[in-house]
Design an enzyme around this catalytic site. Structure first.
Site, mmCIF file in Angstrom:
data_model
loop_
_atom_site.group_PDB
_atom_site.id
_atom_site.type_symbol
_atom_site.label_atom_id
_atom_site.label_comp_id
_atom_site.label_asym_id
_atom_site.label_seq_id
_atom_site.Cartn_x
_atom_site.Cartn_y
_atom_site.Cartn_z
ATOM 1 N N LYS A 168 -13.082 -1.553 6.486
ATOM 2 C CA LYS A 168 -12.444 -2.455 7.457
ATOM 3 C C LYS A 168 -13.007 -2.161 8.846
ATOM 4 C CE LYS A 168 -8.771 -2.007 4.224
ATOM 5 N NZ LYS A 168 -8.757 -3.273 3.543
ATOM 6 N N ASP A 205 -1.968 6.736 6.022
ATOM 7 C CA ASP A 205 -3.026 5.890 5.464
ATOM 8 C C ASP A 205 -3.417 4.889 6.548
ATOM 9 O OD1 ASP A 205 -4.602 4.016 4.260
ATOM 10 O OD2 ASP A 205 -3.158 3.439 2.715
ATOM 11 N N TRP A 213 0.837 -1.208 0.000
ATOM 12 C CA TRP A 213 0.000 0.000 0.000
ATOM 13 C C TRP A 213 0.859 1.239 0.000
ATOM 14 C CZ3 TRP A 213 -4.278 -0.745 -2.142
ATOM 15 C CH2 TRP A 213 -4.925 -1.985 -1.999
HETATM 16 N N1 PMP Z 1 -4.487 1.386 1.941
HETATM 17 C C1 PMP Z 1 -4.556 0.273 2.684
HETATM 18 C C2 PMP Z 1 -3.654 0.134 3.870
HETATM 19 C C3 PMP Z 1 -5.471 -0.737 2.354
HETATM 20 O O1 PMP Z 1 -5.543 -1.851 3.079
HETATM 21 C C4 PMP Z 1 -6.318 -0.556 1.235
HETATM 22 C C5 PMP Z 1 -7.361 -1.580 0.830
HETATM 23 N N2 PMP Z 1 -7.171 -2.860 1.170
HETATM 24 C C6 PMP Z 1 -6.180 0.599 0.476
HETATM 25 C C7 PMP Z 1 -5.276 1.560 0.866
HETATM 26 C C8 PMP Z 1 -7.020 0.838 -0.751
HETATM 27 O O2 PMP Z 1 -8.261 1.218 -0.319
HETATM 28 P P1 PMP Z 1 -9.480 1.486 -1.312
HETATM 29 O O3 PMP Z 1 -9.859 0.180 -1.888
HETATM 30 O O4 PMP Z 1 -10.524 2.074 -0.381
HETATM 31 O O5 PMP Z 1 -9.044 2.459 -2.338
#
Ligand code: PMP
Length: 359
Positions: A195, A171, A102
């Site tokens: 989550k 994030d 991420w």
């Molecule tokens: N950052 C993290 C730490 C994540 O776990 C996720 C999704 N699993 C995301 C970003 C991406 O999120 P989204 O699908 O809401 O764009």
């Protein structure tokens, strides 16, 4: 009806109490004669739902008054772009920590707008640790410093908050609301909802006032924090139902003793599961102990040929979605706030039984 224990990394399990309340209110929200889904976002009823959700979130996270709370769309992935667009403020450089998939995505997106300085990377360890706090510079001329406190895929979580002289951006998609945090240490905190907050479709952004209003010229209005701050997140039609459900989750967190209450339960759940893994020769987790996530617990079986059987048998006893991320294989149990302790106990019982039969 029988509900399973759902270990999905997201969209993830929601508190049963919340789903039941939503079910009761589905056709007629508090005497309005309509579902929240059918309400005008500008009407009195929805405005009260939206305001309560925000004030409850402010209360549980102790968000200072000089921060705006925005309820946006586009997921955490949109924030990978909105952060540089809104925070560069004419500077062409941003600091990033690279601690997993991420972080990498955030870095790739930021590179469209500025020079990314990767302050530290744990890629050599296959992302099984976090950088040593003492190794990080505390002073920089970058516009901001971005990191991912909990990496959802490998299950690695920072046990500390980086110190920096520029706005700190986090994030928090897979760790928000899992334990108390000091919001005042951050310039921006963002999180996709699916989550610990509620259903997919809404993204919470907590941003310090003074950072708003200096967007890169020529950007779409929807990408500007100012647009949303000025309109109380109602510049366009917000994802009303997700916002409502997030509000029910915030109320649920309050009822459980707030973030301190959540932290105690989460630590107990995680400790139990890691202990079960560590006490066995059959299961293992590669993450360095101080950096182990409370929310995402990957583990591998001594013999990967048994993975399929493990997953099939787990599914049969109501333990769902344990397959690890395709990039790391093995298993992953995501144990967010809404995973009851009974789910952890059931998983451990199953793991021990499976080991006895196959170990
Ligand atoms: N950052 C993290 C730490 C994540 O776990 C996720 C999704 N699993 C995301 C970003 C991406 O999120 P989204 O699908 O809401 O764009």
């Amino acid at each position: 009806m029988s509900r399973v224990f759902n270990f999905s990394a997201g969209p993830a399990t929601l508190p049963e109490e919340v789903l039941k309340q939503a079910q009761e209110e589905m056709l007629d929200w508090q005497g309005t004669g309509m579902s929240v889904m059918e309400m005008s976002h500008r009407g009195k009823a929805f405005m009260s739902i939206a305001e309560k959700a925000e004030s409850d979130l402010r209360e549980i996270m102790a968000i200072p008054d000089n921060y705006k709370v925005l309820f946006l769309q586009g997921g955490a992935s949109s924030q990978f772009a909105m952060v540089p667009i809104n925070l560069l403020h004419g500077n062409n450089k941003a600091d990033y920590l690279n601690t997993g998939q991420w972080s990498k995505k955030a870095i790739t997106e930021a590179k469209r707008y500025c020079a990314v300085n990767v302050v530290a990377s744990t890629e050599d360890s296959k992302f099984t640790t976090v950088p040593d706090q003492a190794s990080l510079p505390t002073s920089t001329d970058a516009a901001y410093f971005h990191y991912t406190p909990n990496e959802t895929i490998v299950g690695v979580e920072f046990p500390y908050i980086p110190e920096t002289n520029v706005p700190l951006v986090a994030d928090m998609s897979s760790t928000i609301l899992s334990r108390p945090i000091d919001v005042s240490k951050y310039g921006v905190i963002y999180a996709g909802a699916q989550k610990n907050i509620g259903p997919a479709g809404i993204t919470v952004v907590i941003v310090r006032d003074d950072l708003i209003g200096k967007v890169i010229d020529g950007m779409p209005a929807m990408m500007d924090y100012q647009t949303h701050a000025d309109a109380d997140s109602m510049y366009n039609t917000p994802p009303t139902y997700s916002w409502y459900l997030a509000g029910l989750v915030f109320q649920w967190v309050k009822d459980k003793g707030g973030l301190q209450g959540m932290a105690e339960i989460n630590q107990r759940k995680a400790d139990k599961l890691y202990a079960a893994i560590d006490n066995s020769d059959f299961y293992s987790n590669p993450v360095e102990k101080p950096a182990r996530s409370w929310m995402n617990v990957p583990f591998i079986l001594a013999n990967a040929d048994l993975d399929k059987q493990f997953l099939e048998e787990a599914e049969k006893v109501g333990l769902s979605t344990l397959k690890g991320h395709r990039s790391v294989g093995g298993m992953r149990a995501s144990i967010y706030n809404a995973m009851p302790e009974a789910g952890i106990d059931a998983l451990i019982d199953f793991m021990q039984d499976f080991e006895k039969r196959n170990g």
